[in-house]
Design a protein around this motif. Structure first.
Motif, PDB file in Angstrom:
ATOM      1  N   ILE A 175     -45.387   8.535  -1.227  1.00  0.00           N
ATOM      2  CA  ILE A 175     -44.947   8.121   0.219  1.00  0.00           C
ATOM      3  C   ILE A 175     -45.300   8.899   1.526  1.00  0.00           C
ATOM      4  CG2 ILE A 175     -42.854   7.180  -0.504  1.00  0.00           C
ATOM      5  CD1 ILE A 175     -41.308   9.550   0.407  1.00  0.00           C
ATOM      6  N   SER A 176     -45.311   8.286   2.327  1.00  0.00           N
ATOM      7  CA  SER A 176     -45.822   8.908   3.651  1.00  0.00           C
ATOM      8  C   SER A 176     -44.450   8.735   4.401  1.00  0.00           C
ATOM      9  CB  SER A 176     -46.891   8.097   4.407  1.00  0.00           C
ATOM     10  OG  SER A 176     -47.963   8.018   4.004  1.00  0.00           O
ATOM     11  N   LEU A 177     -44.335  10.224   4.901  1.00  0.00           N
ATOM     12  CA  LEU A 177     -42.876  10.153   5.824  1.00  0.00           C
ATOM     13  C   LEU A 177     -43.274  10.493   7.341  1.00  0.00           C
ATOM     14  CD1 LEU A 177     -40.981  12.901   3.520  1.00  0.00           C
ATOM     15  CD2 LEU A 177     -40.487  10.510   4.038  1.00  0.00           C
ATOM     16  N   HIS A 178     -42.692   9.827   8.433  1.00  0.00           N
ATOM     17  CA  HIS A 178     -42.644  10.081   9.557  1.00  0.00           C
ATOM     18  C   HIS A 178     -41.513  10.441   9.999  1.00  0.00           C
ATOM     19  CE1 HIS A 178     -43.031   9.199  13.891  1.00  0.00           C
ATOM     20  NE2 HIS A 178     -42.431   8.270  13.927  1.00  0.00           N
ATOM     21  N   PRO A 179     -41.459  11.585  10.588  1.00  0.00           N
ATOM     22  CA  PRO A 179     -40.075  12.592  11.035  1.00  0.00           C
ATOM     23  C   PRO A 179     -39.579  11.885  12.441  1.00  0.00           C
ATOM     24  CG  PRO A 179     -41.868  13.881  11.468  1.00  0.00           C
ATOM     25  CD  PRO A 179     -42.562  12.628  10.736  1.00  0.00           C
ATOM     26  N   GLY A 180     -40.543  11.145  13.127  1.00  0.00           N
ATOM     27  CA  GLY A 180     -39.655  10.680  14.440  1.00  0.00           C
ATOM     28  C   GLY A 180     -40.379  11.782  15.384  1.00  0.00           C
ATOM     29  N   TRP A 181     -40.094  11.459  16.743  1.00  0.00           N
ATOM     30  CA  TRP A 181     -40.650  12.306  17.828  1.00  0.00           C
ATOM     31  C   TRP A 181     -39.764  13.524  17.771  1.00  0.00           C
ATOM     32  CZ3 TRP A 181     -40.509  10.589  23.580  1.00  0.00           C
ATOM     33  CH2 TRP A 181     -41.286  11.418  24.489  1.00  0.00           C
ATOM     34  N   VAL A 182     -40.197  14.634  17.117  1.00  0.00           N
ATOM     35  CA  VAL A 182     -39.409  15.816  17.039  1.00  0.00           C
ATOM     36  C   VAL A 182     -39.728  16.939  17.974  1.00  0.00           C
ATOM     37  CG1 VAL A 182     -38.803  17.617  15.128  1.00  0.00           C
ATOM     38  CG2 VAL A 182     -39.661  15.290  14.546  1.00  0.00           C
ATOM     39  N   LYS A 183     -38.521  17.704  18.381  1.00  0.00           N
ATOM     40  CA  LYS A 183     -38.491  18.662  19.583  1.00  0.00           C
ATOM     41  C   LYS A 183     -39.064  19.700  19.032  1.00  0.00           C
ATOM     42  CE  LYS A 183     -34.505  16.604  21.842  1.00  0.00           C
ATOM     43  NZ  LYS A 183     -33.097  17.056  22.279  1.00  0.00           N
ATOM     44  N   THR A 184     -40.365  20.031  19.019  1.00  0.00           N
ATOM     45  CA  THR A 184     -41.348  20.936  18.640  1.00  0.00           C
ATOM     46  C   THR A 184     -42.176  21.229  19.829  1.00  0.00           C
ATOM     47  OG1 THR A 184     -43.043  19.483  17.743  1.00  0.00           O
ATOM     48  CG2 THR A 184     -41.122  20.215  16.244  1.00  0.00           C
ATOM     49  N   GLU A 185     -42.961  22.470  19.568  1.00  0.00           N
ATOM     50  CA  GLU A 185     -43.955  22.581  20.611  1.00  0.00           C
ATOM     51  C   GLU A 185     -44.705  21.321  20.986  1.00  0.00           C
ATOM     52  OE1 GLU A 185     -47.543  25.911  21.085  1.00  0.00           O
ATOM     53  OE2 GLU A 185     -45.747  26.457  20.505  1.00  0.00           O
ATOM     54  N   MET A 186     -45.448  20.538  19.675  1.00  0.00           N
ATOM     55  CA  MET A 186     -46.020  19.648  19.802  1.00  0.00           C
ATOM     56  C   MET A 186     -45.381  18.443  20.512  1.00  0.00           C
ATOM     57  SD  MET A 186     -48.522  17.799  16.947  1.00  0.00           S
ATOM     58  CE  MET A 186     -49.365  16.581  17.232  1.00  0.00           C
ATOM     59  N   GLY A 187     -44.190  18.215  19.945  1.00  0.00           N
ATOM     60  CA  GLY A 187     -43.305  17.133  20.508  1.00  0.00           C
ATOM     61  C   GLY A 187     -43.187  17.146  21.916  1.00  0.00           C
ATOM     62  N   GLY A 188     -43.035  18.225  22.363  1.00  0.00           N
ATOM     63  CA  GLY A 188     -42.650  18.507  24.043  1.00  0.00           C
ATOM     64  C   GLY A 188     -41.221  18.396  24.539  1.00  0.00           C
ATOM     65  N   ALA A 189     -40.937  18.304  25.661  1.00  0.00           N
ATOM     66  CA  ALA A 189     -39.778  18.241  26.270  1.00  0.00           C
ATOM     67  C   ALA A 189     -39.169  16.961  26.111  1.00  0.00           C
ATOM     68  CB  ALA A 189     -39.962  18.785  27.534  1.00  0.00           C
ATOM     69  N   GLY A 190     -39.949  16.052  25.992  1.00  0.00           N
ATOM     70  CA  GLY A 190     -39.448  14.587  25.972  1.00  0.00           C
ATOM     71  C   GLY A 190     -39.093  14.002  24.573  1.00  0.00           C
ATOM     72  N   THR A 221     -37.199  13.251  21.340  1.00  0.00           N
ATOM     73  CA  THR A 221     -35.895  12.659  21.085  1.00  0.00           C
ATOM     74  C   THR A 221     -35.007  13.098  19.760  1.00  0.00           C
ATOM     75  OG1 THR A 221     -36.596  10.748  19.991  1.00  0.00           O
ATOM     76  CG2 THR A 221     -36.313  10.776  22.458  1.00  0.00           C
ATOM     77  N   VAL A 222     -35.791  13.743  18.797  1.00  0.00           N
ATOM     78  CA  VAL A 222     -35.239  14.136  17.439  1.00  0.00           C
ATOM     79  C   VAL A 222     -35.110  15.736  17.265  1.00  0.00           C
ATOM     80  CG1 VAL A 222     -35.466  13.795  14.942  1.00  0.00           C
ATOM     81  CG2 VAL A 222     -35.988  12.190  16.291  1.00  0.00           C
ATOM     82  N   GLU A 223     -34.039  16.176  16.927  1.00  0.00           N
ATOM     83  CA  GLU A 223     -34.010  17.735  16.703  1.00  0.00           C
ATOM     84  C   GLU A 223     -34.509  17.997  15.269  1.00  0.00           C
ATOM     85  OE1 GLU A 223     -32.615  20.027  18.477  1.00  0.00           O
ATOM     86  OE2 GLU A 223     -31.806  18.495  20.104  1.00  0.00           O
ATOM     87  N   ILE A 224     -35.218  19.011  15.400  1.00  0.00           N
ATOM     88  CA  ILE A 224     -35.625  19.374  13.953  1.00  0.00           C
ATOM     89  C   ILE A 224     -34.835  19.239  12.793  1.00  0.00           C
ATOM     90  CG2 ILE A 224     -36.879  21.340  12.794  1.00  0.00           C
ATOM     91  CD1 ILE A 224     -37.862  22.331  15.326  1.00  0.00           C
ATOM     92  N   THR A 225     -33.602  19.805  12.833  1.00  0.00           N
ATOM     93  CA  THR A 225     -32.755  19.626  11.785  1.00  0.00           C
ATOM     94  C   THR A 225     -32.440  18.265  11.357  1.00  0.00           C
ATOM     95  OG1 THR A 225     -30.854  19.923  13.320  1.00  0.00           O
ATOM     96  CG2 THR A 225     -31.597  21.882  12.177  1.00  0.00           C
ATOM     97  N   ASP A 226     -32.377  17.416  12.252  1.00  0.00           N
ATOM     98  CA  ASP A 226     -32.093  15.848  12.097  1.00  0.00           C
ATOM     99  C   ASP A 226     -33.254  15.258  11.334  1.00  0.00           C
ATOM    100  OD1 ASP A 226     -29.503  16.059  13.162  1.00  0.00           O
ATOM    101  OD2 ASP A 226     -30.420  15.432  15.137  1.00  0.00           O
ATOM    102  N   CYS A 261     -35.466  16.944   9.477  1.00  0.00           N
ATOM    103  CA  CYS A 261     -35.564  17.249   8.127  1.00  0.00           C
ATOM    104  C   CYS A 261     -34.246  16.739   7.231  1.00  0.00           C
ATOM    105  CB  CYS A 261     -35.320  18.892   8.198  1.00  0.00           C
ATOM    106  SG  CYS A 261     -36.634  19.820   8.684  1.00  0.00           S
ATOM    107  N   ARG A 262     -33.454  16.611   7.727  1.00  0.00           N
ATOM    108  CA  ARG A 262     -32.345  15.982   6.996  1.00  0.00           C
ATOM    109  C   ARG A 262     -32.734  14.498   6.723  1.00  0.00           C
ATOM    110  NH1 ARG A 262     -28.493  16.369  10.479  1.00  0.00           N
ATOM    111  NH2 ARG A 262     -27.989  18.535  10.066  1.00  0.00           N
ATOM    112  N   GLY A 263     -32.846  13.712   7.535  1.00  0.00           N
ATOM    113  CA  GLY A 263     -33.466  12.389   7.499  1.00  0.00           C
ATOM    114  C   GLY A 263     -34.611  12.301   6.442  1.00  0.00           C
ATOM    115  N   MET A 264     -35.624  12.979   6.275  1.00  0.00           N
ATOM    116  CA  MET A 264     -36.655  12.911   5.490  1.00  0.00           C
ATOM    117  C   MET A 264     -36.294  13.264   4.016  1.00  0.00           C
ATOM    118  SD  MET A 264     -40.085  14.072   7.307  1.00  0.00           S
ATOM    119  CE  MET A 264     -39.399  15.689   7.742  1.00  0.00           C
TER     120      MET A 264
END
Length: 77
Positions: A49-64, A66-71, A73-76
């Motif tokens: 499978i391929s997993l798309h974690p969403g638009w995650v709040k990381t350095e790459m994801g940026g300030a905008g 919408t998804v916390e890292i823990t959420d 990871c939990r979702g995947m």
């Protein structure tokens, strides 16, 4: 047995690509998506499978983002 899970991104979707940002990243994720589909076709009895974690709040994801890292990871999981 087991699962082969590959981390992708919606940015790898050719059908949804309507922007001109992240060309190389998008191309690499599109290639990964194609590779995943090929593997799945080659190994029909396996879970691949391929997993798309969403638009995650990381350095790459940026300030905008919408998804916390823990959420993500939990979702995947």
């Amino acid at each position: 047995t087991g699962v082969l899970a590959l981390m992708t991104s919606i940015m790898g979707s050719i059908a949804l690509r309507t922007y001109a940002v992240g060309d190389l990243y998008s191309a690499s994720k599109a290639a990964l998506n194609s590779f995943t589909r090929g593997l799945a076709a080659e190994h029909p009895g396996r879970t691949i499978i391929s997993l798309h974690p969403g638009w995650v709040k990381t350095e790459m994801g940026g300030a905008g983002a919408t998804v916390e890292i823990t959420d993500a990871c939990r979702g995947m999981a």
